[in-house]
Design an enzyme around this catalytic site. Structure first.
Site, mmCIF file in Angstrom:
data_model
loop_
_atom_site.group_PDB
_atom_site.id
_atom_site.type_symbol
_atom_site.label_atom_id
_atom_site.label_comp_id
_atom_site.label_asym_id
_atom_site.label_seq_id
_atom_site.Cartn_x
_atom_site.Cartn_y
_atom_site.Cartn_z
ATOM 1 N N GLU A 570 0.807 -1.219 0.000
ATOM 2 C CA GLU A 570 0.000 0.000 0.000
ATOM 3 C C GLU A 570 0.838 1.266 0.000
ATOM 4 O OE1 GLU A 570 -2.261 0.145 3.577
ATOM 5 O OE2 GLU A 570 -0.524 -0.102 4.884
ATOM 6 N N GLU A 661 7.151 -13.141 3.682
ATOM 7 C CA GLU A 661 6.340 -13.779 2.644
ATOM 8 C C GLU A 661 6.919 -13.518 1.263
ATOM 9 O OE1 GLU A 661 5.103 -9.669 2.256
ATOM 10 O OE2 GLU A 661 5.612 -10.926 3.969
ATOM 11 N N ASP A 662 7.556 -12.350 1.082
ATOM 12 C CA ASP A 662 8.158 -12.042 -0.213
ATOM 13 C C ASP A 662 9.392 -12.900 -0.468
ATOM 14 O OD1 ASP A 662 9.447 -10.840 1.893
ATOM 15 O OD2 ASP A 662 9.644 -8.876 0.959
ATOM 16 N N ARG A 709 14.367 -11.705 8.954
ATOM 17 C CA ARG A 709 14.561 -12.106 7.554
ATOM 18 C C ARG A 709 15.793 -12.998 7.400
ATOM 19 N NH1 ARG A 709 10.981 -9.242 4.412
ATOM 20 N NH2 ARG A 709 12.125 -9.065 2.453
#
Length: 754
Positions: A570, A661-662, A709
């Site tokens: 967004e 998720e990426d 990450r």
């Protein structure tokens, strides 16, 4: 003396029957002989003859090509017919079993194809190889811990090694199996086996009645293989990796595709018994130049007592050559039968891109139900080796055109990496084959199994039409849909008309390729009223995220009607004047590479030698291996694959962290394609440190963000069995250089700021 007479009588009788068959009109077998294998004929098993596999001498022996009882006895004369009948009657009572007669499909209709593994019993030893098989199943998407939901059952009793002389042999298996409450005479059970029988006969006796259970068996013969029921698997060693596995050794293609040696073999020579005829004949073909076939009789405790006149010479020649060096520098690798039909050499040749030359009559090749072995191997006949070895084998391999050699070699690499490089792939391929039988209306086509990326990554539940998968566009000569669906992930409440998401909606809607915009509402606040969303030239669909978790952004929503998905966060910043040469150009690039991720913000991975683990970096360099899905285009099939292929453990980790998720999507796509993503023109100020416009801080501002990450990278690499990400330095831009023209005269004035 009596034994010699029986041997002589058996030999003469067999010879008489062969001559009678040859001269007495033994032509092609009639319908009664072939009708029972209509679906699983020789072309499916891998033993049909290619167009011209042995072009100079196959025709004269055409009548002898079908294997029947006399063929088997020719190589196993020391096994009496009575012994064979006793073995087959005691072990293969369900020899006529097929899926329609010995499998209960109703168990699969309630909960789909679920697999139950029996709990391990106290005191029962399990080999490392069998534990790897069980661990693979328990970690797969097929696994269920509830037997009432199961369609297929797997024993926790180790059935891999049924050689009575082996230390891994499990005693009293018959009693243990029969005592299982769910055994039900083996119905809907699958038994894994690598070794069966023992010295001197090496029959396929497992030592217990398998009932109506299916076999996933190595070295299984076509005589005992039950088509559309059993699964032939490769023989693999205890050191075979559980997951991942090394890639094939073919790093680049050489033209012409010839190597130092044309044909090689190095292995044991058996002086007597099963497998001795074939290997004893190899020395006739060896020329120590381009055909190097080496055998040694120096194996076993009593080899010196039984050695013949050739042993010393063979042993000396054998020691001159390094097996690995031969394997990696030969065009063809001979794969003769050993004591059993299969051998480790088969997988070793595949990995080394050394085209296997099969000499093992009656072997049902691994996964022959789905793999077309004529595209990756040369199928020979042991009888021809014994009759014409010194002339025909060298001339045969030399006669294969270099274009065919190159195609064979490339296919060995595909098959190795798709189905054989790890225990996990072997087991999952076995389960997928059985699932295709159970759910026949959505089973894979031959092309899906034999073309990149292979059957494991091509899920038929998504579609049975090849044109719906991005991997087959080029081969089918089709193009993807000329529009994209934008999916914007929203996590902050809509409190102001100046919020970035509203500007983003207006910008994306102006793209000539935009079909529709989907807003995935993953915010804790209720959905905004319809009038809060801007009026645009394309439809805006607002969907509330399932459970408001990160993985919901990759759900295969029915609302996505285009092939391409433009995934956006967004807070992605795209001005109206830039949208054409940013979004439109990226989509144009994606149309040329529909199987890959194409996007803007790139990241990279690296190996940290000090910590001995994988690291994640967002440093601005020319090298990258990931494109973040906060601003990227990819095929919608990856939504389906993410949801239905990846295990719940990885998706749960992503949801709990609200992060990674990426990265997981990049891992998945690179694992499928074996290729890096593609980076296109992007704004350097893509923010990974900004705050959201709500009380809930953006995840990029979380100090634990990068640490999480790093953890994700290593967790994902562990599940995939290695690092699938591929580095790249390629960047595609709409303008390759600056010029002297004033910016004020240009249509896109901000392009030089990129």
């Amino acid at each position: 003396m009596q034994a010699k007479k029986r041997y002589l009588i058996s030999l003469l009788t067999g010879a008489f029957l062969v001559l009678l068959f040859y001269f007495g009109g033994g032509g092609d077998p009639g319908p009664a002989a072939t009708g029972s294998r209509s679906r699983h004929d020789r072309s499916r098993s891998g033993y049909n003859r290619p167009e011209q596999p042995w072009p100079h001498f196959s025709d004269p022996l055409q009548r002898l090509s079908p294997w029947d009882q006399s063929d088997t006895e020719e190589y196993n004369v020391h096994i009496s017919p009575k012994q064979k009948r006793d073995v087959n009657s005691s072990v293969y009572k369900g020899k006529r079993c097929r899926m329609q007669s010995c499998f209960d499909f109703s168990l699969c209709q309630r909960n789909g194809f679920k697999v139950y593994v029996y709990p391990q019993q106290k005191g029962e030893k399990i080999s490392e190889s069998y534990q790897n098989i069980l661990s693979t199943i328990e970690g797969s998407r097929f696994y269920t811990s509830d037997p009432s939901q199961a369609c297929l059952f797997i024993l926790s009793l180790d059935t891999l090694d049924r050689d009575q002389l082996s230390p891994q042999y499990v005693h009293n298996l018959k009693t243990k199996v029969q005592s299982l409450a769910l055994w039900n005479n083996g119905r809907n059970h699958l038994i894994f086996n690598l070794y069966s029988g023992t010295w001197p006969d090496y029959t396929e006796d497992l030592g217990f009645d398998i009932g109506q259970a299916m076999l996933a068996k190595a070295s299984i013969s076509t005589e005992n293989f039950r088509p559309n029921f059993d699964v032939s698997i490769p023989l693999f060693s205890k050191d075979h990796p559980r997951t991942g596995g090394d890639r094939g050794f073919l790093k680049y293609n050489t033209i012409p595709p010839f190597r130092k040696y044309m044909l090689v073999f190095k292995g044991k020579r058996y002086l007597t018994g099963i497998g001795s005829d074939t290997r004893n004949a190899l020395y006739h073909v060896h020329n120590a130049e381009d055909v190097v076939l080496l055998t040694t009789c120096k194996h076993g405790k009593d080899w010196q007592k039984h050695k013949d006149a050739r042993c010393d010479k063979d042993n000396a020649e054998y020691d001159k050559y390094d097996y690995r060096e031969m394997l990696h520098n030969s065009t063809f690798c001979l794969v003769p039968r050993g004591r059993r039909l299969g051998s480790f050499r088969f997988l070793e040749a595949l990995q080394a891109a050394c085209v296997p030359v099969m000499l093992s009559n009656g072997w049902e090749l691994p996964f022959s139900e789905v793999i077309d072995w004529n595209t990756a191997a040369v199928i020979g006949d042991e009888r021809l080796l014994l009759q014409f070895a010194c002339v025909q084998i060298p001339s045969t391999v030399h006669s294969i055109h270099q274009d065919k050699i190159l195609a064979l070699r490339q296919q060995t690499q595909f098959l190795w990496e798709a189905y054989f490089s790890s225990v996990e792939k072997i087991v999952l391929t076995t389960l997928e084959i059985i699932q295709d039988r159970v759910i026949q209306q959505t089973s894979r086509s031959t092309m899906m199994w034999n073309s990149h990326p292979g059957g494991l990554f091509t899920l038929p539940l998504y579609s049975s039409y090849l044109g719906d998968f991005p991997f087959f566009y080029a081969e089918l000569g089709i193009k993807p849909n000329p529009k994209f669906t934008a999916v914007i992930h929203a996590v902050t409440p809509l409190v102001s008309q100046s919020q970035p998401i509203l500007k983003l909606l207006a910008s994306v809607a102006k793209s000539q390729y935009c079909s529709q915009i989907i807003v995935l509402w993953n915010c804790d606040k209720p959905l905004p009223a319809k009038h809060r969303w801007p009026a645009t030239s394309v439809p805006i669909i607002v969907i509330e995220g399932e459970n408001k978790v990160m993985s919901s952004r990759f759900q295969p929503y029915d609302s996505i009607i285009t092939d391409a998905v433009l995934s956006l966060d967004e807070d992605t910043v795209l001005s109206t004047t830039e949208v054409v040469f940013q979004v439109d150009f990226a989509f144009t690039v994606w149309q040329s590479f529909p199987e890959r991720i194409v996007g803007y913000p790139a990241r990279s991975h690296f190996w940290d030698n000090n910590k001995e683990r994988w690291g994640y970096t967002s440093k601005w360099t020319n090298d990258y291996s990931m494109v973040l899905t906060g601003a990227a285009i990819y095929h919608r099939y990856y939504h389906f694959l993410y949801t239905h292929f990846l295990p719940n453990s990885l998706k749960s980790m992503v949801d709990q962290l609200a992060n990674c998720e990426d990265i997981l999507m990049n891992f998945l796509v690179s694992a499928v394609t074996k290729l890096p993503p593609i980076k296109v023109t992007q704004k350097k100020q893509y923010k990974e440190t900004m705050m959201g416009q709500s009380s809930r801080a953006s995840r990029w501002a979380d100090p634990d963000h990068f640490a999480q990450r790093q953890t994700c990278m290593n967790k994902f690499a562990s599940w995939f069995g290695g690092m699938p990400l591929v580095h790249s330095q390629m960047r595609l831009d709409p303008v390759l250089f600056k010029d002297q023209v004033s910016i004020l005269r240009k249509k896109y004035r901000d392009i030089e700021r990129l």
